[in-house]
Design a protein around this motif. Structure first.
Motif, PDB file in Angstrom:
ATOM      1  N   VAL A 175     -13.396  -5.415  11.700  1.00  0.00           N
ATOM      2  CA  VAL A 175     -11.939  -5.308  11.608  1.00  0.00           C
ATOM      3  C   VAL A 175     -11.424  -5.759  10.244  1.00  0.00           C
ATOM      4  CG1 VAL A 175      -9.756  -6.213  12.493  1.00  0.00           C
ATOM      5  CG2 VAL A 175     -11.561  -5.567  14.087  1.00  0.00           C
ATOM      6  N   GLU A 176     -10.499  -4.977   9.695  1.00  0.00           N
ATOM      7  CA  GLU A 176      -9.711  -5.379   8.530  1.00  0.00           C
ATOM      8  C   GLU A 176      -8.248  -5.306   8.952  1.00  0.00           C
ATOM      9  OE1 GLU A 176     -10.630  -6.404   5.595  1.00  0.00           O
ATOM     10  OE2 GLU A 176     -12.772  -5.936   5.540  1.00  0.00           O
ATOM     11  N   GLU A 177      -7.397  -6.147   8.353  1.00  0.00           N
ATOM     12  CA  GLU A 177      -5.986  -6.172   8.726  1.00  0.00           C
ATOM     13  C   GLU A 177      -5.091  -5.991   7.508  1.00  0.00           C
ATOM     14  OE1 GLU A 177      -4.778  -9.477  11.154  1.00  0.00           O
ATOM     15  OE2 GLU A 177      -6.793  -9.684  12.023  1.00  0.00           O
ATOM     16  N   ALA A 178      -3.947  -5.340   7.728  1.00  0.00           N
ATOM     17  CA  ALA A 178      -2.909  -5.217   6.705  1.00  0.00           C
ATOM     18  C   ALA A 178      -1.564  -5.380   7.395  1.00  0.00           C
ATOM     19  CB  ALA A 178      -2.995  -3.863   6.007  1.00  0.00           C
ATOM     20  N   ASP A 179      -0.573  -5.963   6.679  1.00  0.00           N
ATOM     21  CA  ASP A 179       0.715  -6.214   7.325  1.00  0.00           C
ATOM     22  C   ASP A 179       1.827  -5.287   6.838  1.00  0.00           C
ATOM     23  OD1 ASP A 179       1.320  -7.205   4.829  1.00  0.00           O
ATOM     24  OD2 ASP A 179       1.343  -9.308   5.462  1.00  0.00           O
ATOM     25  N   GLN A 202       0.023  -2.037   1.547  1.00  0.00           N
ATOM     26  CA  GLN A 202      -1.239  -2.766   1.547  1.00  0.00           C
ATOM     27  C   GLN A 202      -2.325  -1.952   2.234  1.00  0.00           C
ATOM     28  OE1 GLN A 202      -1.258  -6.396   3.836  1.00  0.00           O
ATOM     29  NE2 GLN A 202      -3.012  -7.240   2.745  1.00  0.00           N
ATOM     30  N   ALA A 203      -1.965  -1.262   3.310  1.00  0.00           N
ATOM     31  CA  ALA A 203      -2.940  -0.451   4.044  1.00  0.00           C
ATOM     32  C   ALA A 203      -3.501   0.664   3.167  1.00  0.00           C
ATOM     33  CB  ALA A 203      -2.284   0.145   5.290  1.00  0.00           C
ATOM     34  N   VAL A 204      -2.632   1.353   2.437  1.00  0.00           N
ATOM     35  CA  VAL A 204      -3.080   2.444   1.569  1.00  0.00           C
ATOM     36  C   VAL A 204      -4.033   1.914   0.503  1.00  0.00           C
ATOM     37  CG1 VAL A 204      -2.355   4.154  -0.146  1.00  0.00           C
ATOM     38  CG2 VAL A 204      -1.046   3.877   1.971  1.00  0.00           C
ATOM     39  N   ILE A 261       4.306   2.293  12.862  1.00  0.00           N
ATOM     40  CA  ILE A 261       5.239   3.159  12.137  1.00  0.00           C
ATOM     41  C   ILE A 261       6.312   2.353  11.411  1.00  0.00           C
ATOM     42  CG2 ILE A 261       7.039   4.904  12.388  1.00  0.00           C
ATOM     43  CD1 ILE A 261       5.402   6.205  14.564  1.00  0.00           C
ATOM     44  N   MET A 262       6.986   1.452  12.117  1.00  0.00           N
ATOM     45  CA  MET A 262       8.104   0.703  11.537  1.00  0.00           C
ATOM     46  C   MET A 262       7.582  -0.542  10.828  1.00  0.00           C
ATOM     47  SD  MET A 262      10.474   2.736  12.369  1.00  0.00           S
ATOM     48  CE  MET A 262      11.918   1.794  11.889  1.00  0.00           C
ATOM     49  N   MET A 263       7.478  -0.455   9.485  1.00  0.00           N
ATOM     50  CA  MET A 263       6.979  -1.573   8.685  1.00  0.00           C
ATOM     51  C   MET A 263       7.747  -1.671   7.375  1.00  0.00           C
ATOM     52  SD  MET A 263       2.818  -1.403   9.069  1.00  0.00           S
ATOM     53  CE  MET A 263       2.750   0.269   8.410  1.00  0.00           C
ATOM     54  N   PRO A 264       7.753  -2.854   6.761  1.00  0.00           N
ATOM     55  CA  PRO A 264       8.421  -3.013   5.465  1.00  0.00           C
ATOM     56  C   PRO A 264       7.597  -2.388   4.334  1.00  0.00           C
ATOM     57  CG  PRO A 264       7.327  -5.056   6.093  1.00  0.00           C
ATOM     58  CD  PRO A 264       7.214  -4.128   7.283  1.00  0.00           C
ATOM     59  N   GLU A 265       8.245  -2.184   3.198  1.00  0.00           N
ATOM     60  CA  GLU A 265       7.644  -1.668   1.968  1.00  0.00           C
ATOM     61  C   GLU A 265       7.250  -0.198   2.067  1.00  0.00           C
ATOM     62  OE1 GLU A 265       4.988  -4.019  -0.395  1.00  0.00           O
ATOM     63  OE2 GLU A 265       5.529  -5.859   0.681  1.00  0.00           O
ATOM     64  N   ASP A 294       3.133  -5.136  10.955  1.00  0.00           N
ATOM     65  CA  ASP A 294       3.797  -6.268  10.327  1.00  0.00           C
ATOM     66  C   ASP A 294       3.935  -7.458  11.279  1.00  0.00           C
ATOM     67  OD1 ASP A 294       5.614  -4.687  11.792  1.00  0.00           O
ATOM     68  OD2 ASP A 294       7.318  -5.571  10.741  1.00  0.00           O
ATOM     69  N   GLU A 295       3.618  -7.258  12.553  1.00  0.00           N
ATOM     70  CA  GLU A 295       3.649  -8.356  13.519  1.00  0.00           C
ATOM     71  C   GLU A 295       2.247  -8.933  13.672  1.00  0.00           C
ATOM     72  OE1 GLU A 295       5.968  -7.907  17.141  1.00  0.00           O
ATOM     73  OE2 GLU A 295       6.688  -5.971  16.410  1.00  0.00           O
ATOM     74  N   GLU A 296       2.081 -10.165  13.210  1.00  0.00           N
ATOM     75  CA  GLU A 296       0.761 -10.793  13.221  1.00  0.00           C
ATOM     76  C   GLU A 296       0.187 -10.912  14.634  1.00  0.00           C
ATOM     77  OE1 GLU A 296      -1.521 -14.791  11.533  1.00  0.00           O
ATOM     78  OE2 GLU A 296       0.670 -14.697  11.567  1.00  0.00           O
ATOM     79  N   LYS A 297       1.031 -11.233  15.630  1.00  0.00           N
ATOM     80  CA  LYS A 297       0.543 -11.393  16.995  1.00  0.00           C
ATOM     81  C   LYS A 297      -0.099 -10.098  17.503  1.00  0.00           C
ATOM     82  CE  LYS A 297       3.662 -15.058  18.570  1.00  0.00           C
ATOM     83  NZ  LYS A 297       4.718 -15.435  19.554  1.00  0.00           N
ATOM     84  N   ILE A 298       0.520  -8.947  17.166  1.00  0.00           N
ATOM     85  CA  ILE A 298      -0.030  -7.662  17.609  1.00  0.00           C
ATOM     86  C   ILE A 298      -1.352  -7.385  16.896  1.00  0.00           C
ATOM     87  CG2 ILE A 298       0.326  -5.166  17.568  1.00  0.00           C
ATOM     88  CD1 ILE A 298       3.253  -5.639  18.117  1.00  0.00           C
ATOM     89  N   ARG A 299      -1.400  -7.658  15.582  1.00  0.00           N
ATOM     90  CA  ARG A 299      -2.650  -7.445  14.838  1.00  0.00           C
ATOM     91  C   ARG A 299      -3.778  -8.281  15.430  1.00  0.00           C
ATOM     92  NH1 ARG A 299       0.295  -8.672  10.243  1.00  0.00           N
ATOM     93  NH2 ARG A 299      -1.136 -10.424   9.797  1.00  0.00           N
ATOM     94  N   LYS A 300      -3.497  -9.546  15.688  1.00  0.00           N
ATOM     95  CA  LYS A 300      -4.538 -10.442  16.188  1.00  0.00           C
ATOM     96  C   LYS A 300      -4.990 -10.046  17.595  1.00  0.00           C
ATOM     97  CE  LYS A 300      -4.547 -12.933  12.486  1.00  0.00           C
ATOM     98  NZ  LYS A 300      -5.663 -12.742  11.529  1.00  0.00           N
ATOM     99  N   LEU A 301      -4.041  -9.578  18.414  1.00  0.00           N
ATOM    100  CA  LEU A 301      -4.396  -9.151  19.769  1.00  0.00           C
ATOM    101  C   LEU A 301      -5.329  -7.936  19.727  1.00  0.00           C
ATOM    102  CD1 LEU A 301      -4.001  -9.340  22.851  1.00  0.00           C
ATOM    103  CD2 LEU A 301      -2.003  -7.841  22.594  1.00  0.00           C
TER     104      LEU A 301
END
Length: 226
Positions: A27-31, A35-37, A52-56, A8-15
């Motif tokens: 690469v594919e991304e989900a926040d 959405q990932a499922v 592990i710690m994400m919304p929804e 859910d942290e965009e900076k971590i996904r982009k890194l």
């Protein structure tokens, strides 16, 4: 090879994505977990890096849903390093667990190691190979373990660990050898990861856990007779 990066942290996904693309991965991304499922159901990938710690829908729940249909390799990311979280992750069948903050280069090495092991397991020879110990049948070719005709549901690492120990039954296996053979020479964890998997494996084996003997100061041995 395609990776699905879920955080859910965009900076971590982009890194992570930056380093993954540099290593030649798509690469594919989900926040979030939901959405990932859905993304995985529509467009399967080769490995999932899952926070592990994400919304929804948290990472544990997302991994549980994905495992209902696929054994795709999963690496957990978490800001928490408690043993309970690691055990719960391994029980769900994840392949590795990385605690934040982490080195992106190390994460990419873990990704490579997990993919290498996953592809290696799929390429094993097709000659039917199995061992029977009492009511327990270890079928290497079918990648199945059953006790009294009831198939056990083991995680990928539990299968690999049990298969290696059964193939080398009666031999004292040092901790270093078990780690290098099952996790690979490029493993970045520690002895507690091995101990956790042994603990989970014994739980799964029930009465047959007696076959796994702890050799203090050395490692473990899978007995020929117990």
């Amino acid at each position: 090879m395609k990776l699905l990066i879920v955080d859910d942290e965009e900076k971590i996904r982009k890194l992570i994505a930056k380093y993954a693309v540099f290593e030649g991965y798509e690469v594919e991304e989900a926040d979030n977990g939901m959405q990932a499922v859905e993304m995985f159901r529509q467009k399967p990938c080769d490995l999932i890096i899952l926070d592990i710690m994400m919304p929804e829908l948290d990472g544990f729940s997302a991994a549980r849903e994905i495992r209902k249909a696929s054994q795709v390799p999963i690496i957990f990311l978490s800001a928490r390093g408690e043993e309970y979280d690691k055990i719960h992750g391994f029980e769900l069948g994840v392949d590795d667990y990385v605690v934040k903050p982490f080195s992106p280069r190390e994460l990419m090495m873990r990704v490579g190691a997990v993919l290498k092991r996953s592809l290696g397991a799929a390429d094993q020879n097709a000659v039917h190979d199995r061992v029977q110990l009492g009511d327990m049948v270890v079928d290497f070719t079918a990648r199945q373990v059953s006790i009294g005709g009831v198939e056990l549901e083991l995680s990928p690492k539990e299968y690999e660990l049990l298969f290696f120990m059964v193939r080398n039954r009666g031999i004292a296996l040092t901790r270093d050898r078990l780690i290098s053979e099952v996790w690979g020479y490029d493993f970045f964890g520690d002895d507690r990861t091995l101990d956790t998997h042994i603990k989970l494996l014994r739980k799964q084996l029930g009465d047959y856990a007696r076959y796994i003997t702890t050799l203090r100061g050395v490692g473990y041995r899978f007995e020929k007779d117990a």
